[in-house]
Each structure stands twice: as structure tokens, then as C-alpha cells.
Write an enzyme that holds these catalytic residues in place. Structure first.
Site, PDB file in Angstrom:
ATOM      1  N   GLY A  47       0.379  -1.025  -0.466  1.00 41.51           N
ATOM      2  CA  GLY A  47       0.235  -0.128   0.334  1.00 41.51           C
ATOM      3  C   GLY A  47       1.335   1.052  -0.333  1.00 41.51           C
ATOM      4  N   GLY A 172       1.476  -9.463  -2.846  1.00 41.42           N
ATOM      5  CA  GLY A 172       1.602 -10.368  -3.645  1.00 41.42           C
ATOM      6  C   GLY A 172       1.338 -11.369  -4.834  1.00 41.42           C
ATOM      7  N   LEU A 267      -9.423  -1.375  -4.218  1.00 42.56           N
ATOM      8  CA  LEU A 267     -10.031  -0.519  -6.070  1.00 42.56           C
ATOM      9  C   LEU A 267     -11.728  -1.471  -5.352  1.00 42.56           C
ATOM     10  CD1 LEU A 267     -10.015   0.940  -7.857  1.00 42.56           C
ATOM     11  CD2 LEU A 267     -10.000  -1.233  -9.681  1.00 42.56           C
ATOM     12  N   CYS A 403      15.748 -17.752   4.093  1.00 40.97           N
ATOM     13  CA  CYS A 403      15.576 -18.569   4.174  1.00 40.97           C
ATOM     14  C   CYS A 403      14.958 -19.120   5.379  1.00 40.97           C
ATOM     15  CB  CYS A 403      16.623 -19.747   4.493  1.00 40.97           C
ATOM     16  SG  CYS A 403      17.554 -19.437   4.959  1.00 40.97           S
TER      17      CYS A 403
HETATM   18  P1  NAD Z   1       0.936  -4.048  -2.908  1.00 42.31           P
HETATM   19  O1  NAD Z   1      -0.098  -2.606  -2.496  1.00 42.31           O
HETATM   20  O2  NAD Z   1       2.221  -3.743  -3.445  1.00 42.31           O
HETATM   21  O3  NAD Z   1      -0.219  -4.655  -3.824  1.00 42.31           O
HETATM   22  C1  NAD Z   1      -1.621  -4.961  -3.589  1.00 42.31           C
HETATM   23  C2  NAD Z   1      -2.516  -5.532  -4.977  1.00 42.31           C
HETATM   24  O4  NAD Z   1      -3.920  -5.436  -4.648  1.00 42.31           O
HETATM   25  C3  NAD Z   1      -1.997  -3.703  -6.109  1.00 42.31           C
HETATM   26  O5  NAD Z   1      -1.680  -4.595  -7.147  1.00 42.31           O
HETATM   27  C4  NAD Z   1      -3.853  -3.627  -6.336  1.00 42.31           C
HETATM   28  O6  NAD Z   1      -3.704  -3.041  -7.747  1.00 42.31           O
HETATM   29  C5  NAD Z   1      -4.151  -5.016  -6.071  1.00 42.31           C
HETATM   30  N1  NAD Z   1      -5.597  -4.647  -5.354  1.00 42.31           N
HETATM   31  C6  NAD Z   1      -6.201  -3.724  -4.597  1.00 42.31           C
HETATM   32  N2  NAD Z   1      -7.343  -3.789  -4.727  1.00 42.31           N
HETATM   33  C7  NAD Z   1      -8.548  -4.776  -6.163  1.00 42.31           C
HETATM   34  C8  NAD Z   1      -9.140  -5.347  -6.314  1.00 42.31           C
HETATM   35  N3  NAD Z   1     -10.093  -4.753  -5.593  1.00 42.31           N
HETATM   36  N4  NAD Z   1      -8.625  -6.573  -6.689  1.00 42.31           N
HETATM   37  C9  NAD Z   1      -8.129  -6.685  -7.603  1.00 42.31           C
HETATM   38  N5  NAD Z   1      -6.746  -6.203  -7.375  1.00 42.31           N
HETATM   39  C10 NAD Z   1      -6.857  -5.683  -6.686  1.00 42.31           C
HETATM   40  O7  NAD Z   1       0.681  -4.745  -1.344  1.00 42.31           O
HETATM   41  P2  NAD Z   1       1.611  -5.456  -0.993  1.00 42.31           P
HETATM   42  O8  NAD Z   1       2.564  -5.565  -0.804  1.00 42.31           O
HETATM   43  O9  NAD Z   1       1.077  -6.775  -2.134  1.00 42.31           O
HETATM   44  O10 NAD Z   1       0.369  -6.738   0.058  1.00 42.31           O
HETATM   45  C11 NAD Z   1      -0.105  -7.356  -0.383  1.00 42.31           C
HETATM   46  C12 NAD Z   1      -0.830  -7.432   1.542  1.00 42.31           C
HETATM   47  O11 NAD Z   1      -0.131  -8.221   2.062  1.00 42.31           O
HETATM   48  C13 NAD Z   1      -1.076  -5.708   2.301  1.00 42.31           C
HETATM   49  O12 NAD Z   1      -2.653  -6.179   2.376  1.00 42.31           O
HETATM   50  C14 NAD Z   1       0.286  -6.445   3.309  1.00 42.31           C
HETATM   51  O13 NAD Z   1       0.132  -5.945   4.341  1.00 42.31           O
HETATM   52  C15 NAD Z   1      -0.480  -8.145   3.256  1.00 42.31           C
HETATM   53  N6  NAD Z   1       0.968  -8.476   3.971  1.00 42.31           N
HETATM   54  C16 NAD Z   1       0.434  -9.834   3.889  1.00 42.31           C
HETATM   55  C17 NAD Z   1       2.048 -10.802   4.172  1.00 42.31           C
HETATM   56  C18 NAD Z   1       1.913 -12.221   4.396  1.00 42.31           C
HETATM   57  O14 NAD Z   1       2.869 -12.846   5.442  1.00 42.31           O
HETATM   58  N7  NAD Z   1       1.064 -12.711   4.515  1.00 42.31           N
HETATM   59  C19 NAD Z   1       3.572 -10.299   4.806  1.00 42.31           C
HETATM   60  C20 NAD Z   1       3.580  -8.913   3.896  1.00 42.31           C
HETATM   61  C21 NAD Z   1       1.891  -7.802   4.161  1.00 42.31           C
END
Ligand code: NAD
Length: 549
Positions: A47, A172, A267, A403
Site C-alpha cells: 500500500g 502478493g 479498489l 530462508c
Molecule cells: P501492494 O499494495 O503492493 O499490492 C496490492 C495489489 O492489490 C495491487 O497490485 C492492487 O492493484 C491490487 N488490488 C487492490 N484492490 C484490488 C481489487 N479489488 N481486485 C484486484 N486487485 C486489487 O501490496 P502488497 O505489498 O502486495 O501487500 C498485499 C497485502 O498483503 C497487504 O495488505 C499487506 O499488508 C499484506 N501482507 C501480507 C504478508 C504475509 O506474510 N502474509 C506480508 C506482508 C504484507
């Protein structure tokens, strides 16, 4: 003015020593266009996770790091350098606090109000603590998670399964490769074609489809043929998932990694990609309501797949929490990934250990890869990962590796790397750090500490103790953040980074930090009553006062 930042390579120091040079290069590396999602806005990933508050702050941090002495410490308050104090050689060179707000004020609207006044920034986890290494950082964790799903439900492999997810951003974007590395098929919905193209370019995603039926045909065929394949489908997840459910597409695993933690970064359906930024900026409240409603529909569809028997989990982005606010009552019917798959690893102090080569030469990472395989010859999954990573991962910015290692392992790796710097096996020092998503460094009731055995999910003393013990143990920089991963009001977490510069002093610090830091994970889980953690503490000699006579 567009600025391009890239970390220096090689052995020429800009700063006064490698400890501060390491911090400077990692700050710069976070903003390298190969690494950061929106470098011109200082946004690294997740974000709006930023490396510095603004360009003036970035310049002042850089300037200070190049002049800082070996017994001085720079203080950074939400991306802005605010002071330098005389400390001592064992003290961190940088102490960082990002996005912290007092409990009752810890909401997105209040945070944004303060941010718009220029008083704070969102640091995410490794963005504001200068140890983001691109999408590889999450790839290994995602790979391990999908491997755990395969073990739990599909006989140890994802071959012949279809995983449905969304979001091809900085984090993601690791999902499609993690699924194909486990032999499966992935269908990933992404609303921004540029993001999908970037993942194809980085070899994390195989193909892009713009047509729904075409995408379904491709992934279903690969599933039947048990071929590994990933397809990015351009569309809005809150529209595409219900459509897939209605079409009766056979899907085995469902998760999500859109930036749901921040309603302005998700979005809503019916909003065009090109109107997104403007609409969110001008009408944040209305936008938030609409994105939460869309998330509720998105999660409703996920629940539909759950009811049909799919393996469904929240992948740490607060999607369930936001969907619940949007009116989805059953949002928490599926679990978060930590209680479902990761907690047993946390009980051993296991988590994402990472390092980056300050030389900039991939040969240094190749040498450390070999060293890891020699150090832990009995660890089969480590061998599988390091070998695949060496073959398939395109570096972003400074070459780096990740790792998962646990208590009693990390310090051995750190000491070996320091030795390799000292004896010239590596061309320059390496930095060794980790994600804040780790076994003993985070309180996050929707993610890392969801459903703790003793109900201690929201106890945030642990990450604070973690930062204090890493400061006391000699880390090169230490950070305390709020709101990373899951958003404002929902997490408190800490990070540490050590620079292995080949000196005896660095070796002593590394041994302590890389023992005590994962040790926090062991004691945190012992305290919560996990038997596995108790056994690890006993076998590996972690002292727990309440268990001593
Ligand atoms: P980012 O903002 O780089 O990417 C998010 C993506 O989602 C963007 O490409 C955006 O276009 C897309 N998107 C938004 N709304 C959408 C919709 N309605 N339909 C389809 N696509 C949509 O974020 P990121 O760095 O990839 O992180 C994603 C999420 O994962 C965040 O909430 C982050 O906090 C979380 N996260 C999880 C972990 C984990 O270990 N599981 C680790 C870090 C972050």
C-alpha cells in the site's frame, strides 16, 4: 522532479564505517526502482509503506549516515531524522520508530490527518526499517505456507490443484511463483495490468489473461494435466470471485493478497483504475465504505468456496476484518494463515531470516547459499528452497537471499557470513535482518498472534521487549512500528538488522542478536503455553525464570 535512487556497490565507503554504510545502502536499496513499488513517492511496498517521510528527510538521513561516528546513534521518527546522540560502539547506529500512535488515536482517519500535516508516515514492516529485499522476501514464506497447505490437504504437493487468489503487488506478486514451485496452478486476479506485467517481467507470473473464459480454460486445463502454471487475470476481485463461484469452477485453495489492510488501497467494484487515486484522496470516507462493501462481497465468495470444501485462509491482509466492517457477518469463518500453518514454526523461533550482499555482486549470494547448505546439510526443505531460489529468482536491487531459520540456527549462519567477510570469501560485508513478521517480534491479533493458546493475542509487550533486547544485544539498527501488514490499530512489531563487516566486534554482536532475537519467539510461545516451544526451550537451553527452581 523524478529522482532515481540506487545503492552504491563495491567496497568504496561513502560513510565512516560499514555499520553506517550498510544502513545507507539499505535505505537507498529500498527505493531502487527495481525494489520499490512507487519510488518517486518513497513508497516501497504494502500500500503506502515508505522508506522515509519525504525527500528532504531522505537527504538528511543520508547525509547524517555518511558523517555518523562509530559511537553515535541517529534517531528516526516516522521517516524523519530527528536527532543524533553520543552512545557507544555496542549501541545501534540507528533507532527507528514508525507510525506509532496512542491507542485511542490509532485509526486510519487520525493517522491520515497527521500524515497530511507532515507529522508521520506509514512504515509498513521492512519499508521504514530499510530491509525490504523485493518480492523474494515474501516468496519463501509464501512457498512454505503453500507447502504446508499441500502437506495438510493434498498429499504433499499442489500438483493437480487450482489456487485462486488476488493481488500482484510487492508482496502478493510472490503467490503465483510460490504455487508453481509447489507444482500447482494459480489464478491471480489483479485490477492493475501494469502490476501483472511487472510480475511477468520478474518471472514470478507465467501468463496474463484479460478475458475471464480464456483464463478459466487455461487454468482448468493445467489443473487436469497436473501441470504447474500461473495466470494473472485482469479484473476486480470483488467481481471476479463471485463470477467464478457462480460458474462452478473447481477451485481447491482460496486466499487473497490485495492491500485490504488499507481500505483506500483496495479498489471497490465499479470504480475505474484511473479514477482510484483521485477518488480515494478527495472522498476517503465514501471510498472506504465502498471498498469495505466490495470486500464483503469478495469474502462472501470465498465463504462460498469454503462451503464447497476448498481450503480457504486469510493471508495476513486484514481482509476478514474489513469485510466484517462491510457487513459480512461470517467473515471470520475461515482462519488466518498463522494459526492454520505457521505457529508450529514460530514455537521453534523459526521465521524469515534474510541477508543482502553490499558488494552488489550475485557471486557473494551464491557463496552464502553454498555456505548455508554446508552448515545445515540435514535440512532437506532448506536445500530444496536454496537450490530453487538460486535457479529461479531474479534479484531486485542488491542481491539478497531469504530462508526460514530458528533458534540455535540463525547465529551460526550470521557468524559464518561474518567469517566469510573477514577471510575474503565475500567481496564486501553483508547485512543480516528479517521481516517483522517473525516468531517473537510482533503482536497482531488478525495475523501473527491470532488465536494464541492463552488468549494473549493483543498483548503488545513482546515486540517492545524484542526491540529492547536487540538494542541491548548490539544490532546495527532497530525499529518499532505500528500498523504494519494489517493496518492502523491492529499491530505493533519490531525489526532488527546487523551488519556483518568481518570484525571480531561484529561477530560478538551477531552471536548475541541472532540468538536472543529468535529466542524471543521461543519464550513468547512458552509463555502462551505451547508444548513445542517448551520442548525447544529445554533442548536448546533457553532460560525461562518461571520454570526454574
Ligand atoms: P501492494 O499494495 O503492493 O499490492 C496490492 C495489489 O492489490 C495491487 O497490485 C492492487 O492493484 C491490487 N488490488 C487492490 N484492490 C484490488 C481489487 N479489488 N481486485 C484486484 N486487485 C486489487 O501490496 P502488497 O505489498 O502486495 O501487500 C498485499 C497485502 O498483503 C497487504 O495488505 C499487506 O499488508 C499484506 N501482507 C501480507 C504478508 C504475509 O506474510 N502474509 C506480508 C506482508 C504484507
Amino acid at each position: 522532479m523524478t529522482r532515481t535512487v540506487r545503492a552504491a556497490r563495491g567496497t568504496q565507503l561513502t560513510a565512516k564505517n560499514w555499520q553506517t554504510e550498510g544502513a545507507l545502502r539499505m535505505l537507498q536499496n529500498n527505493l531502487d526502482p527495481e525494489v520499490a513499488e512507487r519510488p518517486q513517492d518513497l513508497v516501497v511496498y504494502g500500500g503506502t509503506g515508505k522508506a522515509a517521510r519525504n525527500w528532504a528527510s531522505f537527504d538528511a538521513i543520508s547525509r547524517t549516515l555518511t558523517t555518523l561516528e562509530a559511537d553515535e546513534t541517529l534517531l528516526v521518527q516516522s521517516g524523519k531524522p530527528v536527532g543524533v546522540f553520543r552512545t557507544h560502539e555496542w549501541a545501534p547506529r540507528v533507532l527507528i520508530a514508525n507510525s506509532n500512535l496512542v491507542g485511542d488515536w490509532a485509526t486510519w482517519p487520525e493517522f491520515r490527518r497527521l500524515e497530511s500535516l507532515g507529522l508521520t508516515m506509514y512504515g509498513q514492516m521492512t519499508a521504514g526499517s530499510w530491509i525490504y529485499i523485493g518480492t523474494q522476501g515474501i516468496l519463501q514464506g509464501t512457498y512454505e505456507t503453500f507447502a504446508a497447505v499441500a502437506d495438510k490437504r493434498f498429499g504433499g504437493t499442489l500438483a493437480g490443484t487450482l489456487t485462486l487468489t488476488a493481488g500482484l503487488g510487492g508482496m502478493g506478486g510472490a503467490q503465483p511463483l510460490a504455487v508453481t514451485m509447489n507444482g500447482g496452478v494459480a489464478l491471480v486476479v489483479e485490477c492493475d495490468p501494469a502490476r501483472a506485467e511487472r510480475r511477468v517481467h520478474d518471472r514470478y507470473l507465467d501468463e496474463i489473461a484479460t478475458d475471464f473464459d480464456d483464463a478459466v480454460r487455461r487454468v482448468s486445463k493445467a489443473r487436469t494435466e497436473r501441470k504447474a502454471l500461473s495466470v494473472g487475470l485482469i479484473g476486480n476481485a470483488s467481481e471476479v470471485l463471485p463470477r467464478l463461484l457462480a460458474a462452478g469452477v473447481e477451485i481447491d485453495i482460496v486466499t487473497d493478497q490485495t492491500s485490504a489492510h488499507d481500505p483506500l488501497a483496495y479498489l471497490p467494484r465499479g470504480v475505474a483504475l484511473e479514477d482510484w487515486a483521485d477518488y480515494a484522496a478527495k472522498k476517503p470516507d465514501e471510498f472506504t465504505d465502498r471498498s469495505r462493501e466490495s470486500m464483503a462481497e469478495h469474502v462472501d465468495a470465498m465463504l462460498g468456496f469454503l462451503d464447497r470444501g476448498a481450503e480457504v485462509f486469510d493471508y495476513g491482509n486484514s481482509l476478514r476484518g474489513e469485510a466484517k466492517l462491510g457487513g459480512c457477518e461470517r467473515a471470520f469463518d475461515f482462519p488466518g494463515f498463522v494459526p492454520a500453518y505457521i505457529r508450529p514454526l514460530f514455537c521453534e523461533g523459526k521465521g524469515p531470516f534474510r541477508w543482502a550482499a553490499l558488494s552488489g555482486d550475485p557471486a557473494d549470494i551464491a557463496a552464502t547459499d553454498r555456505a548455508m547448505l554446508e552448515l545445515f546439510p540435514e535440512n532437506e526443505s532448506l536445500r530444496r528452497w536454496i537450490t530453487m531460489a538460486g535457479e529461479r529468482i531474479a534479484y531486485q536491487g542488491l542481491p539478497a537471499r531469504i530462508c526460514w531459520l530458528g533458534y540455535g540456527e540463525r547465529h551460526l549462519a550470521g557468524l559464518r557470513f561474518n567469517e566469510m567477510v573477514a577471510n575474503g570469501e565475500l567481496q564486501a560485508p553483508v547485512v543480516i535482518g528479517r521481516d517483522h513478521l517473525d516468531s517473537g517480534s510482533v503482536a497482531s491479533p488478525y495475523r501473527e498472534t491470532e488465536a494464541m493458546a492463552d488468549g494473549s493475542d493483543a498483548i503488545a509487550d513482546w515486540p517492545l521487549l524484542n526491540a529492547l533486547v536487540n538494542t541491548a544485544s548490539g544490532a546495527s539498527w532497530v525499529s518499532i512500528h505500528h500498523g504494519g501488514g494489517v493496518g492502523m490499530g491492529r499491530s505493533i512489531h519490531a525489526g532488527q538488522v546487523c551488519v556483518a563487516d568481518g570484525t571480531a566486534l561484529a561477530g560478538q554482536k551477531i552471536e548475541r542478536v541472532l540468538t536472543n532475537d529468535p529466542g524471543m519467539g521461543v519464550i513468547r510461545h512458552v509463555d502462551a503455553g505451547y508444548e513445542r516451544a517448551g520442548a525447544v526451550a529445554e533442548q536448546r537451553g533457553v532460560r525461562i525464570p518461571m520454570q526454574e527452581n
